[in-house]
Design an enzyme around this catalytic site. Structure first.
Site, PDB file in Angstrom:
ATOM      1  N   PRO A 244     -55.059  65.318 -72.090  1.00  0.00           N
ATOM      2  CA  PRO A 244     -54.406  66.469 -71.446  1.00  0.00           C
ATOM      3  C   PRO A 244     -53.843  66.197 -70.054  1.00  0.00           C
ATOM      4  O   PRO A 244     -53.311  67.100 -69.422  1.00  0.00           O
ATOM      5  CB  PRO A 244     -55.533  67.496 -71.374  1.00  0.00           C
ATOM      6  CG  PRO A 244     -56.766  66.678 -71.218  1.00  0.00           C
ATOM      7  CD  PRO A 244     -56.539  65.435 -72.046  1.00  0.00           C
ATOM      8  N   GLY A 245     -53.986  64.977 -69.548  1.00  0.00           N
ATOM      9  CA  GLY A 245     -53.277  64.622 -68.328  1.00  0.00           C
ATOM     10  C   GLY A 245     -54.122  64.342 -67.107  1.00  0.00           C
ATOM     11  O   GLY A 245     -53.568  64.053 -66.040  1.00  0.00           O
ATOM     12  N   LYS A 247     -55.993  61.747 -66.343  1.00  0.00           N
ATOM     13  CA  LYS A 247     -55.788  60.378 -65.871  1.00  0.00           C
ATOM     14  C   LYS A 247     -54.342  60.180 -65.403  1.00  0.00           C
ATOM     15  O   LYS A 247     -54.090  59.429 -64.455  1.00  0.00           O
ATOM     16  CB  LYS A 247     -56.171  59.386 -66.971  1.00  0.00           C
ATOM     17  CG  LYS A 247     -57.644  59.476 -67.373  1.00  0.00           C
ATOM     18  CD  LYS A 247     -57.972  58.560 -68.537  1.00  0.00           C
ATOM     19  CE  LYS A 247     -59.412  58.756 -68.999  1.00  0.00           C
ATOM     20  NZ  LYS A 247     -59.654  60.107 -69.567  1.00  0.00           N
ATOM     21  N   ASP A 262     -47.728  60.477 -75.282  1.00  0.00           N
ATOM     22  CA  ASP A 262     -48.713  61.055 -76.197  1.00  0.00           C
ATOM     23  C   ASP A 262     -47.992  61.439 -77.484  1.00  0.00           C
ATOM     24  O   ASP A 262     -46.824  61.833 -77.458  1.00  0.00           O
ATOM     25  CB  ASP A 262     -49.395  62.274 -75.586  1.00  0.00           C
ATOM     26  CG  ASP A 262     -50.675  62.648 -76.322  1.00  0.00           C
ATOM     27  OD1 ASP A 262     -51.758  62.152 -75.925  1.00  0.00           O
ATOM     28  OD2 ASP A 262     -50.602  63.405 -77.300  1.00  0.00           O
ATOM     29  N   ASP A 288     -45.011  57.980 -80.561  1.00  0.00           N
ATOM     30  CA  ASP A 288     -46.063  57.069 -80.991  1.00  0.00           C
ATOM     31  C   ASP A 288     -46.161  55.905 -80.005  1.00  0.00           C
ATOM     32  O   ASP A 288     -45.196  55.156 -79.808  1.00  0.00           O
ATOM     33  CB  ASP A 288     -45.749  56.556 -82.391  1.00  0.00           C
ATOM     34  CG  ASP A 288     -46.896  55.780 -83.021  1.00  0.00           C
ATOM     35  OD1 ASP A 288     -47.768  55.289 -82.276  1.00  0.00           O
ATOM     36  OD2 ASP A 288     -46.923  55.662 -84.266  1.00  0.00           O
ATOM     37  N   ASP A 302     -56.467  55.131 -72.991  1.00  0.00           N
ATOM     38  CA  ASP A 302     -57.596  55.991 -73.376  1.00  0.00           C
ATOM     39  C   ASP A 302     -57.400  56.282 -74.860  1.00  0.00           C
ATOM     40  O   ASP A 302     -56.776  57.259 -75.251  1.00  0.00           O
ATOM     41  CB  ASP A 302     -57.579  57.273 -72.539  1.00  0.00           C
ATOM     42  CG  ASP A 302     -58.776  58.158 -72.804  1.00  0.00           C
ATOM     43  OD1 ASP A 302     -59.623  57.791 -73.646  1.00  0.00           O
ATOM     44  OD2 ASP A 302     -58.877  59.234 -72.188  1.00  0.00           O
ATOM     45  N   CYS A 355     -64.015  57.770 -75.053  1.00  0.00           N
ATOM     46  CA  CYS A 355     -65.107  58.704 -74.764  1.00  0.00           C
ATOM     47  C   CYS A 355     -66.059  58.711 -75.958  1.00  0.00           C
ATOM     48  O   CYS A 355     -66.317  59.738 -76.575  1.00  0.00           O
ATOM     49  CB  CYS A 355     -64.582  60.100 -74.449  1.00  0.00           C
ATOM     50  SG  CYS A 355     -63.462  60.808 -75.681  1.00  0.00           S
TER      51      CYS A 355
END
Length: 422
Positions: A244-245, A247, A262, A288, A302, A355
């Site tokens: 969602p932004g 980083k 993204d 992509d 990430d 994560c």
């Protein structure tokens, strides 16, 4: 036709439970589709809290309820009982909780005949449940996830994860500029790694500095990969899976020239909103990442993963998932590492992170990448950051974070990261 009953925080929480436990849908997906849009902000927050607390305490609720049920009722009624049991055992007003549970049961013609049973069971729970609740173990992860984690860590360590998951998570913020000032304005405390932690945050958008864009919500563990990358002013930097932004904003705040990509257009729209609020700039691409071309000084990847490190904030995840997609995610991570390396300038650096608590999505990925690319090195020096315990640095040169770390302060997300240099 009789009018539809007005949606309440409890009825909305029940909808969330029915979708997660009955349809295997994630809360983030449901909220993104506007399931709670009919509620005012305070009730929307309460509905989410009730649903999340019920999912965290599901095992305890079921243990208490099984003493009073001769057979399992339909899922919707079982969820009404679970929702009410958790609220009663956490100090909810017995009259209000039981009365609304009975009303929710009566609203559906198929379950209406069970309202007497719901009333009787919850009266017993109200009398004995709060005391019994405190003597039950922390709810365990489902077997499909617990078994591989026990193999990777140990039963005692995983029990620590489960305590952290049951406790939930405080709210962490990342400051755009001055973390000390943000901590003072919001009433939070600075963590050793530089995040601001609020134990009782309330409505996020009402916190000082939100409208001014002084900070954004980001778990303390999730804030570390960008710090490991250590982007410099003027560097050409790629955030490879940006939404969602959080980083992206960290990288942009360094003065680097940031491109963020993204796959999802709607998620890129969310990154745009966050950048606009904070007054930061980045070049955004919906597409992509495996098709992307360019040359970069530094890349933050990430990668899509199981998200098993975020269960303390997302207790729906182990209830809605079964691990069947792990193999495909691990393959995708490998492809993304290899593609990212082709985008690096000579001497560039790549921070890979997930994560996840699963070594296959962290330590093993880096071991395999180092084996595939003999000229690649893991930069251990990049991990020498404030607040990082040297014991968290792993054999292959990555950083393993766990939810049982900082247990007395509210824990942190499970995360893995490593900085690779060419």
């Amino acid at each position: 036709m009789s009018p539809q009953p007005k949606q309440t925080a409890r009825s909305a929480a029940l909808t969330l439970l029915n979708e997660v436990l009955g349809e295997n849908r994630l809360m983030s997906e449901l909220l993104g589709q506007g399931v709670l849009q009919g509620l005012d902000p305070a009730d929307r927050a309460r509905a989410q809290r009730l649903a999340l607390e019920t999912m965290r305490g599901l095992e305890r609720a079921d243990r208490l309820l099984q003493k009073h049920l001769r057979k399992n009722p339909p899922l919707s009624v079982r969820n009404i009982l679970r929702l009410a049991t958790v609220e009663l055992c956490q100090g909810g007003d017995a009259h209000g909780v039981v009365n609304e549970a009975v009303n929710l049961t009566a609203q559906d013609k198929r379950t209406q005949p069970m309202k007497g049973m719901v009333n009787a069971v919850l009266r017993k729970i109200a009398a004995t449940g709060p005391e019994a609740w405190t003597h039950l173990r922390a709810p365990r992860l489902p077997k499909w996830l617990r078994d591989p984690l026990v193999m990777a860590y140990s039963g005692d360590v995983v029990a620590g994860f489960e305590l952290a998951h049951f406790a939930g998570a405080p709210l962490d913020l990342t400051a755009k500029n001055d973390a000390t000032a943000v901590a003072k304005a919001t009433g939070g405390t600075l963590t050793s790694t530089g995040s601001i932690r609020l134990q009782q945050a309330g409505q996020v958008s009402a916190l000082p500095g939100f409208d001014a864009g002084d900070w954004w919500v980001q778990d303390a563990a999730a804030a570390l990969p960008a710090k490991v990358l250590n982007a410099q002013p003027g560097e050409i930097v790629l955030d490879m899976c940006a939404a969602p932004g959080g980083k992206t904003m960290q990288l942009a705040a360094t003065g680097a020239d940031v491109t963020a990509i993204d796959l999802s257009e709607s998620r890129i729209a969310r990154v745009t909103e966050n950048l606009t609020r904070t007054g930061l700039q980045a070049r955004l691409i919906a597409g992509d990442a495996l098709d992307h071309q360019g040359r970069y000084d530094a890349i933050l990847l990430d990668a899509p993963c199981s998200a098993t490190g975020t269960i303390r904030r997302h207790p729906d995840l182990p209830l809605a998932k079964d691990g069947s997609d792990f193999g495909a995610l691990i393959d995708l991570q490998e492809q993304m590492i290899d593609h990212a390396l082709t985008l690096l300038k000579p001497g560039g650096r790549l921070v890979f992170c997930t994560c996840s608590l699963l070594p296959d999505e962290g330590e093993c990925q880096i071991e395999d990448a180092l084996a595939r690319h003999p000229d690649l090195k893991a930069d251990r020096n990049s991990l020498n950051l404030p607040g990082i315990d040297p014991a968290w640095i792993t054999e292959e040169g990555g950083l393993r974070l766990r939810p049982d770390y900082w247990a007395d302060q509210g824990g942190m997300d499970g995360f893995y990261m490593a900085c690779l240099t060419t």
